[in-house]
Design an enzyme around this catalytic site. Structure first.
Site, PDB file in Angstrom:
ATOM      1  N   GLU A 282       0.829  -1.208   0.000  1.00 58.22           N
ATOM      2  CA  GLU A 282       0.000   0.000   0.000  1.00 58.22           C
ATOM      3  C   GLU A 282       0.861   1.255   0.000  1.00 58.22           C
ATOM      4  O   GLU A 282       0.508   2.266  -0.605  1.00 58.22           O
ATOM      5  CB  GLU A 282      -0.951  -0.007   1.198  1.00 58.22           C
ATOM      6  CG  GLU A 282      -1.823  -1.248   1.328  1.00 58.22           C
ATOM      7  CD  GLU A 282      -2.501  -1.679   0.033  1.00 58.22           C
ATOM      8  OE1 GLU A 282      -2.817  -0.815  -0.807  1.00 58.22           O
ATOM      9  OE2 GLU A 282      -2.701  -2.896  -0.144  1.00 58.22           O
TER      10      GLU A 282
ATOM     11  N   TYR B  59      -1.886  -8.298 -11.286  1.00 57.48           N
ATOM     12  CA  TYR B  59      -0.942  -8.187 -10.166  1.00 57.48           C
ATOM     13  C   TYR B  59       0.362  -8.941 -10.471  1.00 57.48           C
ATOM     14  O   TYR B  59       1.421  -8.332 -10.638  1.00 57.48           O
ATOM     15  CB  TYR B  59      -1.554  -8.765  -8.885  1.00 57.48           C
ATOM     16  CG  TYR B  59      -2.548  -7.876  -8.177  1.00 57.48           C
ATOM     17  CD1 TYR B  59      -2.223  -7.249  -6.971  1.00 57.48           C
ATOM     18  CD2 TYR B  59      -3.819  -7.661  -8.685  1.00 57.48           C
ATOM     19  CE1 TYR B  59      -3.132  -6.451  -6.303  1.00 57.48           C
ATOM     20  CE2 TYR B  59      -4.742  -6.863  -8.036  1.00 57.48           C
ATOM     21  CZ  TYR B  59      -4.389  -6.252  -6.834  1.00 57.48           C
ATOM     22  OH  TYR B  59      -5.291  -5.450  -6.173  1.00 57.48           O
TER      23      TYR B  59
END
Length: 600
Positions: free
Chosen positions: A290, A375
């Site tokens: 993040e 991803y």
């Protein structure tokens, strides 16, 4: 590359950003837990790119009470239904001169972007809780706006909450509580609308460094601070790779277990799942992930959900670099190999048409873009670029790339054009345009690609071979195994494992009810696949306690495939009320609950 669709178009928004583009929001809302609604107004400030008298914005299950200009004069507006996924488009007659409109509205208790928890659903059991999840297109369920990554916005907000509760947003947050329950926020840097975030609850705060801190319920605060105490070190490493941190602070909020993601990169207030608090920092790579989004995703954003790989692929790669610098090369290698294993598993079930880096979601639910290809395949691509160019040359390219596109939204084709002008000019002897195109537009993995390996898994392979050949679990050498070794062991077990072998593993290693959510999930998948019924009570408890989609979705699918239809119905009926509304919608569709008569 010829496409049968417009690569520039955001197919998941009705907004006319090419004509009138919203750039700033002034938000004024009251939080009402008794009705589970937000009510108030948002002022939309927009730029005129070409002459047009109608501003088109997105909404879903919103109730607009009135639209006015800044002087309070009513403006005409109309609503058109698009479909259940995209919601409605609101057409506002703004004339040829206005550049601001005020929308007075309130939300629905069914808003997919908001989850309302009563006091008993919180850790403290005393006060209610609210949190949002805007990604990918749920901001439109709690704010009337142009809900597109292309419409980057700044915002100011005034949020009124019941006394005793704290409001936080993806903006500057003041740890000092106001006495009147009115909180003010300002985000002065343009962000994609899916990064708009709010949470309200009985929240405490503690710093983890000069630029970072944790918000969460007081009963979880110390454990969260201890788990995430390396955040400042991660920040320094990330800055060394990608340049100065642009967002002032990097605070985090650890949410209740029903938060559907591992983390969400909302700028200045990243949302985190409590399933990361394992007590040994074994799962903190999500924090690194993040954080890395602060550059790739928040600074440089995907223009449409087809282009999600530009966010997630680069960020997954950067996560590995941060982990290597903070926790060592072995840990980074372990995570990279596990990542590759996840990708290989999904390659077995995903249609080939969906195995490209751009997500094939133009006319589908954008949630389908969040897969192992956007991803992990994208990360493998970035790792190969580093391998081809050498780390020093690649790092120089990355910093230039981030700086060139900072605070903008880009498409896959914009990245390819930039690579042609830079990467392929300066390093044309190391990678060709055909190889670049094969990675991006080709299905599956390029034939020449060799996946990552780690000698650290050799001991796991040995133990696995011994166990399969008949060695008792108690005789296996598992000293100093990390979480990733156990994940690898469980993922490499044969598809069919005898009941006796499963019982042996469980009695020795206590997988059922394991405190680590990753290990528990991997174990339950193996157990369900082999109809190992002793896990069912603990599995039910796990699925009712944890609402993270990464764990919940595959376990329900395993139950469905294995033929546990009655158990699936009973568990889902019990667990569903605790899940985030956006996850409920996905699971209802995935599990075909229209065809299964339930009382949900």
């Amino acid at each position: 590359m010829t496409n049968s669709f417009d690569v520039e178009k955001d197919y998941h928004s009705s907004a006319n950003t090419d004509a009138l583009c919203v750039h700033h929001l002034d938000i004024a809302l009251t939080v009402d837990f008794s009705t589970q609604q937000l009510s108030g107004s948002v002022t939309l400030f927009f730029n005129r790119k070409r002459a047009q008298s109608v501003l088109i914005i997105d909404g879903r299950d919103l109730f607009i009470d009135q639209v006015t200009d800044l002087n309070g004069q009513p403006l005409d507006y109309d609503c058109e239904d698009v479909n259940p996924t995209l919601g409605q488009r609101w057409l506002i007659e703004v004339g040829m001169l206005n550049t601001q409109v005020v929308v007075h509205y309130h939300t629905s208790p069914k808003a997919q972007g908001l989850q309302w928890l009563n006091a008993q659903q919180t850790l403290g059991k005393q006060l209610p809780y609210l949190f949002s999840q805007s990604q990918p297109i749920n901001a439109r369920s709690w704010l009337p706006l142009q809900d597109s990554p292309k419409a980057r916005v700044t915002f100011n907000a005034t949020i009124k909450v019941p006394l005793g509760l704290r409001a936080v947003m993806s903006a500057n947050n003041n740890p000092i509580m106001p006495e009147d329950g009115i909180f003010t926020f300002s985000m002065d840097k343009p962000i994609p609308t899916h990064l708009l975030a709010i949470a309200v609850g009985d929240l405490a705060f503690k710093e983890t460094g000069p630029r970072s801190g944790i918000y969460t319920e007081s009963g979880m605060l110390e454990a969260a601070v201890n788990e995430f105490e390396d955040t400042e070190s991660m920040l320094l490493v990330a800055e060394s790779l990608l340049g100065p941190y642009a967002w002032s602070r990097y605070d985090m909020i650890v949410l209740p277990p029903s938060f559907p993601f591992g983390g969400m990169e909302n700028p200045m207030l990243a949302f985190m799942t409590p399933t990361l608090i394992a007590g040994d920092k074994s799962l903190v790579s999500t924090v690194a992930h993040e954080l890395a989004h602060s550059w790739t995703g928040n600074l440089v954003s995907n223009a449409t959900w087809r282009d999600l790989w530009l966010n997630e692929g680069f960020t997954t790669y950067f996560t590995n670099r941060i982990v290597e610098a903070v926790y060592g090369k072995e840990q980074a290698e372990l995570e990279w190999v596990i990542e590759f294993g996840r990708l290989q598993e999904e390659m077995q079930s995903m249609p080939l048409i969906d195995q490209t880096l751009p997500a094939n979601v133009q006319h589908r639910d954008p949630n389908l873009a969040f897969n192992r290809f956007t991803y992990d395949k994208a990360s493998m691509f970035v790792h190969e670029l580093e391998s081809r160019l050498g780390r020093a040359a690649f790092d120089a390219f990355l910093i230039r790339y981030v700086n060139h596109f900072a605070f903008t939204a880009i498409t896959t084709e914009m990245f390819v054009d930039y690579a042609k002008q830079t990467l392929l000019v300066e390093h044309g002897d190391k990678i060709t345009i055909n190889e670049l195109s094969e990675w991006i537009y080709g299905q599956g993995l390029p034939a020449w690609f060799v996946g990552p390996t780690s000698t650290s898994f050799d001991k796991v392979d040995l133990a696995l071979a011994q166990f399969i050949s008949g060695t008792a679990a108690s005789e296996l050498c598992v000293k100093q195994w990390r979480v990733h070794h156990w994940q690898y062991f469980l993922s490499k077990l044969p598809l069919i494992v005898s009941q006796a072998m499963l019982l042996d593993l469980d009695e020795v290693f206590s997988f059922t009810g394991h405190h680590n959510a990753e290990i528990a999930c991997d174990w339950y998948r193996v157990a369900i696949r082999n109809l190992f019924d002793p896990v069912l009570p603990a599995l039910t408890k796990y699925l009712c306690k944890i609402g993270r989609g990464k764990f919940v979705r595959p376990l329900f699918i395993e139950l469905q495939i294995a033929g546990y239809h009655l158990e699936l119905k009973a568990i889902y009926t019990q667990a569903r009320p605790s899940y985030h509304p956006s996850l409920q919608v996905q699971l209802d569709s995935l599990l075909h609950f229209d065809d299964i008569k339930t009382d949900i």
